[in-house]
Write a protein that holds these residues in place. Sequence first.
Motif, short mmCIF file in Angstrom:
data_model
loop_
_atom_site.label_atom_id
_atom_site.label_comp_id
_atom_site.label_asym_id
_atom_site.label_seq_id
_atom_site.Cartn_x
_atom_site.Cartn_y
_atom_site.Cartn_z
N TYR A 98 1.02 -1.11 0.09
CA TYR A 98 -0.02 -0.10 0.00
C TYR A 98 0.65 1.27 -0.03
CZ TYR A 98 -4.77 -2.21 1.28
OH TYR A 98 -5.69 -2.86 1.38
N ASN A 99 0.29 2.33 -0.75
CA ASN A 99 1.04 3.58 -0.54
C ASN A 99 0.77 4.06 0.79
OD1 ASN A 99 1.08 6.51 -0.76
ND2 ASN A 99 1.92 6.09 -2.69
N HIS A 100 1.87 4.83 1.49
CA HIS A 100 1.60 5.06 2.75
C HIS A 100 0.86 6.30 2.77
CE1 HIS A 100 5.26 2.64 3.03
NE2 HIS A 100 5.85 3.46 2.47
N SER A 101 0.62 7.25 1.98
CA SER A 101 -0.04 8.49 1.87
C SER A 101 -1.47 8.26 1.31
CB SER A 101 0.60 9.54 1.36
OG SER A 101 1.74 9.70 1.79
N HIS A 102 -1.41 7.58 0.15
CA HIS A 102 -2.88 7.44 -0.52
C HIS A 102 -2.98 6.01 -0.65
CE1 HIS A 102 -2.01 11.64 -1.59
NE2 HIS A 102 -0.87 11.16 -1.69
N ASP A 103 -4.01 5.49 0.37
CA ASP A 103 -4.16 3.94 0.23
C ASP A 103 -4.89 3.08 -0.96
OD1 ASP A 103 -6.38 5.30 1.12
OD2 ASP A 103 -6.90 3.97 2.73
N GLN A 104 -5.12 4.35 -2.02
CA GLN A 104 -5.96 3.60 -2.89
C GLN A 104 -4.82 2.91 -4.13
OE1 GLN A 104 -5.93 6.73 -2.30
NE2 GLN A 104 -6.70 8.05 -4.11
N LEU A 105 -3.51 3.37 -3.80
CA LEU A 105 -2.45 3.13 -4.79
C LEU A 105 -1.64 1.73 -4.06
CD1 LEU A 105 -0.86 6.49 -5.43
CD2 LEU A 105 -2.38 5.27 -6.87
N VAL A 106 -1.98 0.93 -5.07
CA VAL A 106 -1.31 -0.63 -4.48
C VAL A 106 -0.30 -0.96 -5.47
CG1 VAL A 106 -1.94 -3.21 -3.77
CG2 VAL A 106 -3.54 -1.05 -3.26
N LEU A 107 0.73 -1.47 -5.09
CA LEU A 107 1.78 -2.07 -6.01
C LEU A 107 1.87 -3.64 -5.75
CD1 LEU A 107 5.15 0.16 -5.54
CD2 LEU A 107 3.76 -0.14 -7.56
N THR A 108 1.92 -4.30 -6.92
CA THR A 108 2.19 -5.82 -6.66
C THR A 108 3.27 -6.10 -7.60
OG1 THR A 108 0.30 -6.11 -8.30
CG2 THR A 108 -0.34 -6.21 -5.94
N ALA A 109 3.98 -7.11 -7.08
CA ALA A 109 5.31 -7.47 -8.04
C ALA A 109 5.28 -9.17 -8.04
CB ALA A 109 6.46 -7.35 -7.13
N SER A 110 5.73 -9.62 -9.32
CA SER A 110 5.65 -11.05 -9.78
C SER A 110 6.53 -11.53 -10.31
CB SER A 110 4.16 -11.07 -10.36
OG SER A 110 4.11 -12.31 -11.01
N SER A 111 6.66 -12.88 -10.10
CA SER A 111 7.55 -13.73 -11.18
C SER A 111 7.31 -13.59 -12.56
CB SER A 111 7.69 -15.09 -10.87
OG SER A 111 7.66 -15.21 -9.62
N ASP A 112 6.09 -13.01 -13.02
CA ASP A 112 5.76 -12.81 -14.28
C ASP A 112 6.65 -11.83 -14.87
OD1 ASP A 112 4.51 -10.34 -13.36
OD2 ASP A 112 2.66 -11.13 -13.92
N SER A 113 7.80 -11.21 -14.05
CA SER A 113 8.66 -10.12 -14.30
C SER A 113 8.00 -8.57 -14.69
CB SER A 113 9.46 -10.40 -15.60
OG SER A 113 9.94 -11.66 -15.74
N ARG A 114 6.63 -8.66 -13.99
CA ARG A 114 5.88 -7.53 -14.12
C ARG A 114 5.67 -6.78 -12.88
NH1 ARG A 114 0.74 -7.80 -17.10
NH2 ARG A 114 0.53 -9.72 -15.93
N LEU A 115 5.54 -5.48 -12.81
CA LEU A 115 5.11 -4.54 -11.62
C LEU A 115 3.57 -3.97 -11.95
CD1 LEU A 115 6.16 -3.75 -8.78
CD2 LEU A 115 7.12 -1.55 -10.09
N ILE A 116 2.94 -4.04 -11.22
CA ILE A 116 1.54 -3.49 -11.50
C ILE A 116 1.08 -2.62 -10.62
CG2 ILE A 116 -1.02 -3.97 -11.78
CD1 ILE A 116 -0.20 -6.63 -13.27
N LEU A 117 0.70 -1.40 -10.89
CA LEU A 117 0.17 -0.29 -9.95
C LEU A 117 -1.28 -0.18 -10.23
CD1 LEU A 117 0.51 1.97 -7.99
CD2 LEU A 117 0.86 3.64 -9.99
N SER A 118 -2.05 -0.55 -9.23
CA SER A 118 -3.62 -0.57 -9.12
C SER A 118 -4.15 0.61 -8.33
CB SER A 118 -4.22 -2.00 -8.56
OG SER A 118 -3.58 -2.85 -9.33
#
Length: 388
Positions: A281-301
Amino acid sequence: MEDDAPVIYGLEFQARALTAQTAETDAIRFLVGTQSLKFDNQIHIIDFDDENNIINKNVLLHQAGEIWNIGASPADKAVLTTCYNKTCDSRVVSCASVWRMPCDWETGSNHESPDDSAHNPQTLELLCHLNDSAHGNASSVLWEPMGDGKRVISLVDNHALLWDLQESSTQATVSSTVTLEGKGQLKFTVGKWSPHHNCSQLATANDTAIRGWDLRTMSQIYCIENAHGQLVRDLDFNPNRQYYLASCGDDCKVRFWDVRNVQEPVKSLEEHSHWVWSVRYNHSHDQLVLTASSDSRLILSNMVSISSEPFGQLGDDEELSDGEDAQPSDKVKEPLTDSVVSTYEEHEDSVYAAEWSTADPWLFASLSYDGRLVINRVPRALKYRILL
């Protein structure tokens, strides 16, 4: 220069341990731990110069072994913890220790010869071991959030040990313990110390289950059985909503839970095509969520529907002057919809870690196993939409 362009830094060794330097709120700084079997391992101190869009680095030696987990003290910029593997009597054991950076480490970096520190790295000073050999192998160390740097939890096989650090962290004593009871070889895979409830709660994952613990009584307070179809890899608490918890795992899913009702997740994301290693979770804006995976991608939701501001900012009424009346039609806001904001594909290997900067809420780093660290920013359009 494109403001949203990523900045890439390559380590010469493989790596999977990344943390933001929590006590540093002025400089944008991350710590990376390497995982080399043949050479002395290192801590890379990565400073991002936002104005010039460049990275300055310092390197410290971590001769104890290959680093699997790294944590930064919330109170002292110079203190950190690592969990690392070392060979002992021809078998591999996992240990945890508290370290101090040398007081003059910053002199290793200057703009004329930025590689000096890599050629003549200084060594970390060992403050104390967090090893309780009776309990087994340490997998991670969790600092008390917003704490004074005096309390940490280590996860050791099926035990969570709460340590009190004394005398400038040179001594550590176990004050209490949680033990995972059950059949088979139970093991904690990951844990997260809740920033809420006066820092009195801990969430842990083992296999496919997530459990909550009250640190005052060291007793279980909730259990989400089969939170994921396969192993749970990471957890994170929403910084603004005290009962909300995110999890991710080997079933390629990211799930969001209200721990008061653990029967069903509040939301699920299925954007990754392989194991999801990290959720933040983003520390200031909790709607922003980062996820990292073995599919070599990083996704910002943008998980706005389950954030602390599902209708966006609602402070407009107070900003109107006396002569202006708010139009009722303007004030009935529709909830914003959840969406994937960006998919980042600068990595070519499994992305094991992603962390938000402590100093700049719009900036984050991700680390893949081949030693590539990428620094990215939240897209400017979304940043302004959130702020305005």
